[in-house]
Design a protein around this motif. Structure first.
Motif, mmCIF file in Angstrom:
data_model
loop_
_atom_site.group_PDB
_atom_site.id
_atom_site.type_symbol
_atom_site.label_atom_id
_atom_site.label_comp_id
_atom_site.label_asym_id
_atom_site.label_seq_id
_atom_site.Cartn_x
_atom_site.Cartn_y
_atom_site.Cartn_z
ATOM 1 N N GLU A 229 12.645 -13.308 15.302
ATOM 2 C CA GLU A 229 13.834 -13.854 15.205
ATOM 3 C C GLU A 229 14.232 -14.251 13.502
ATOM 4 O OE1 GLU A 229 14.254 -16.820 18.839
ATOM 5 O OE2 GLU A 229 13.011 -17.543 17.330
ATOM 6 N N LEU A 230 13.280 -14.342 12.708
ATOM 7 C CA LEU A 230 13.782 -14.640 11.362
ATOM 8 C C LEU A 230 13.433 -13.478 10.421
ATOM 9 C CD1 LEU A 230 11.592 -17.971 11.241
ATOM 10 C CD2 LEU A 230 13.879 -17.770 11.501
ATOM 11 N N TRP A 231 12.848 -12.600 10.765
ATOM 12 C CA TRP A 231 12.755 -11.440 9.588
ATOM 13 C C TRP A 231 12.567 -10.064 10.344
ATOM 14 C CZ3 TRP A 231 8.686 -15.365 9.628
ATOM 15 C CH2 TRP A 231 7.098 -14.744 9.937
ATOM 16 N N CYS A 232 12.678 -9.137 9.738
ATOM 17 C CA CYS A 232 12.471 -7.613 10.045
ATOM 18 C C CYS A 232 12.317 -7.023 8.856
ATOM 19 C CB CYS A 232 13.817 -7.125 11.216
ATOM 20 S SG CYS A 232 15.288 -6.977 10.131
ATOM 21 N N GLU A 233 11.959 -5.791 9.030
ATOM 22 C CA GLU A 233 11.706 -4.704 7.793
ATOM 23 C C GLU A 233 13.111 -4.320 7.193
ATOM 24 O OE1 GLU A 233 9.749 -0.354 6.153
ATOM 25 O OE2 GLU A 233 9.509 -1.180 8.386
ATOM 26 N N GLY A 234 13.287 -4.937 5.754
ATOM 27 C CA GLY A 234 14.717 -4.651 5.257
ATOM 28 C C GLY A 234 15.565 -5.496 5.521
ATOM 29 N N GLY A 235 15.303 -6.423 6.197
ATOM 30 C CA GLY A 235 15.989 -7.792 6.307
ATOM 31 C C GLY A 235 17.386 -7.621 6.974
ATOM 32 N N GLU A 236 18.010 -8.679 6.716
ATOM 33 C CA GLU A 236 19.541 -8.535 7.443
ATOM 34 C C GLU A 236 20.340 -7.106 7.061
ATOM 35 O OE1 GLU A 236 22.736 -12.075 7.454
ATOM 36 O OE2 GLU A 236 23.027 -11.086 5.404
ATOM 37 N N LYS A 264 26.458 -13.152 1.388
ATOM 38 C CA LYS A 264 27.510 -12.164 1.090
ATOM 39 C C LYS A 264 27.414 -11.165 0.115
ATOM 40 C CE LYS A 264 28.304 -15.114 -3.186
ATOM 41 N NZ LYS A 264 29.493 -15.941 -3.619
ATOM 42 N N GLU A 265 26.258 -10.899 -0.436
ATOM 43 C CA GLU A 265 25.941 -9.646 -1.160
ATOM 44 C C GLU A 265 25.489 -8.580 -0.397
ATOM 45 O OE1 GLU A 265 26.083 -9.745 -4.518
ATOM 46 O OE2 GLU A 265 26.563 -11.956 -4.495
ATOM 47 N N ASN A 266 25.527 -8.747 0.906
ATOM 48 C CA ASN A 266 25.373 -7.730 1.891
ATOM 49 C C ASN A 266 26.650 -6.869 2.429
ATOM 50 O OD1 ASN A 266 22.543 -7.768 1.736
ATOM 51 N ND2 ASN A 266 22.439 -9.173 3.495
ATOM 52 N N LEU A 267 27.716 -7.954 2.178
ATOM 53 C CA LEU A 267 29.171 -7.538 2.641
ATOM 54 C C LEU A 267 29.408 -5.986 2.165
ATOM 55 C CD1 LEU A 267 31.057 -10.473 3.044
ATOM 56 C CD2 LEU A 267 30.448 -9.033 4.912
ATOM 57 N N ILE A 294 29.205 -18.801 6.552
ATOM 58 C CA ILE A 294 28.623 -17.455 6.922
ATOM 59 C C ILE A 294 30.005 -16.830 7.286
ATOM 60 C CG2 ILE A 294 28.514 -18.256 9.478
ATOM 61 C CD1 ILE A 294 25.681 -17.193 9.491
ATOM 62 N N ARG A 295 29.629 -15.632 7.780
ATOM 63 C CA ARG A 295 30.605 -14.550 7.985
ATOM 64 C C ARG A 295 30.400 -13.788 9.164
ATOM 65 N NH1 ARG A 295 28.153 -15.279 3.906
ATOM 66 N NH2 ARG A 295 29.163 -16.317 2.032
ATOM 67 N N ILE A 296 31.444 -13.310 9.736
ATOM 68 C CA ILE A 296 31.411 -12.133 10.934
ATOM 69 C C ILE A 296 31.995 -10.917 10.470
ATOM 70 C CG2 ILE A 296 32.010 -11.680 13.138
ATOM 71 C CD1 ILE A 296 32.571 -14.673 13.644
ATOM 72 N N LEU A 297 30.957 -10.151 10.283
ATOM 73 C CA LEU A 297 31.324 -8.684 9.988
ATOM 74 C C LEU A 297 31.614 -7.790 11.284
ATOM 75 C CD1 LEU A 297 31.881 -6.224 8.106
ATOM 76 C CD2 LEU A 297 29.302 -5.785 8.356
ATOM 77 N N ALA A 298 33.141 -7.404 11.485
ATOM 78 C CA ALA A 298 33.409 -6.678 12.793
ATOM 79 C C ALA A 298 34.140 -5.420 12.478
ATOM 80 C CB ALA A 298 34.572 -7.607 13.604
ATOM 81 N N TRP A 299 33.720 -4.381 13.367
ATOM 82 C CA TRP A 299 34.195 -3.179 13.207
ATOM 83 C C TRP A 299 34.649 -2.317 14.583
ATOM 84 C CZ3 TRP A 299 29.134 -4.177 12.198
ATOM 85 C CH2 TRP A 299 28.165 -3.646 12.757
#
Length: 302
Positions: A229-236, A264-267, A294-299
């Motif tokens: 739930e908290l981490w995965c390879e490469g993160g968010e 936000k740097e991931n956006l 926090i943000r919702i990214l939607a596509w």
């Protein structure tokens, strides 16, 4: 009336925007009473630094506002903040309304896919109770889904409208989950944020020390969380990148694909991928609650 007023910028339809009526919540869940305290300002509240207090608050909110019976989570797993999770559901409803001439679609014909539902199964619970949507909820841990199934069994409408599916391959998100001929109006996801256990600990400790002057006190995550739930390879960023590329393979079976983005740097790099591959629509929806954004990214591909 005992009321803990929260000055937060919640969605206009969020019933938790005015704070917690602790008297009513304690009536719905008497166990909450043992965690009540009086703040220095003389108001009644709970100890939000105590994970057990947060858990009982969640049980109270779900029982009082959503008539959910016997809700629980796997020990030490992520305990979701109900008001914030409710915001995501409302903003998703607004997004769906953009395709319906401004009318929010309701009812079990609206199908939502929840990626990484966890033992709390919180998004299907809220989405079904608020808008009567139907859900397919996924997770990579069988024990987690078995625990969530217990909640569904205790609540008839949830059992009818929520289906749990195991993702057998941690490297994939939609593969082996979306069945042939199946279509979802939307996807929602709260992805793992950290890159590793060490990354989680370092950032949690830094945040804790910024909030507490006692450097010898051991940091506590009051909302808990299991590793997946908290981490995965490469993160968010990597998780959402995988979501984007896999969603392309199912573009004819998916409406809006959405995910929370904490950093936000991931956006910018994620949006660049969507633009390069010519997503038909891309939206960034900010959710501000107190000092946290926090943000919702939607596509949408078509």
């Amino acid at each position: 009336m005992s009321k803990n007023t929260q000055k937060k910028n919640f969605h206009p339809r969020n019933i938790h925007a005015s704070g917690y009526d602790l008297k009513k919540l304690s009536a719905a869940n008497p166990t909450l009473k043992q965690y009540l305290l009086i703040t220095p300002a003389g108001t009644e509240s709970i100890d939000f630094a105590n994970p057990l207090a947060v858990l009982e608050l969640n049980r109270s909110l779900l029982a009082h506002h959503y008539q959910i019976n016997n809700w629980s989570i796997v020990k030490n797993s992520l305990c979701p903040p109900i008001p914030g999770r409710t915001d995501y559901v409302h903003y998703l409803a607004d997004l769906l309304a953009t395709d319906q001439e401004g009318n929010i679609p309701k009812g079990d014909k609206v199908r939502i896919l929840d990626i990484g539902t966890g033992s709390s199964c919180i998004y299907p619970i809220l989405g079904q109770r608020i808008y009567q949507w139907s859900f397919v909820a996924t997770d990579i841990e069988e024990a987690t889904l078995q625990h969530a199934q217990n909640t569904l069994k205790s609540n008839a409408s949830l059992k009818r409208n929520v289906t749990l599916r195991l993702q057998p391959d941690k490297a994939h998100i939609f593969k082996d989950i979306i069945l042939p001929g199946e279509r979802f109006d939307a996807v929602l996801c709260n992805p793992p944020f950290f890159k590793s256990r060490e990354d989680n600990w370092q950032k949690t400790t830094k945040k804790f020390n910024n909030l507490h002057r006692n450097k010898e006190q051991v940091p506590v995550q009051n909302f808990g969380g299991h590793p997946n739930e908290l981490w995965c390879e490469g993160g968010e960023r990597q998780f959402i990148r995988t979501m984007i590329y896999e969603s392309m393979d199912y573009k004819n079976q998916l409406g809006w694909v959405t995910t929370l983005v904490s950093d936000k740097e991931n956006l910018k790099p994620l949006i660049s991928i969507l633009e390069y591959h010519k997503a038909e629509k891309v939206e960034i929806i900010p959710m501000s609650q107190g000092n946290k954004t926090i943000r919702i990214l939607a596509w949408k591909w078509a």
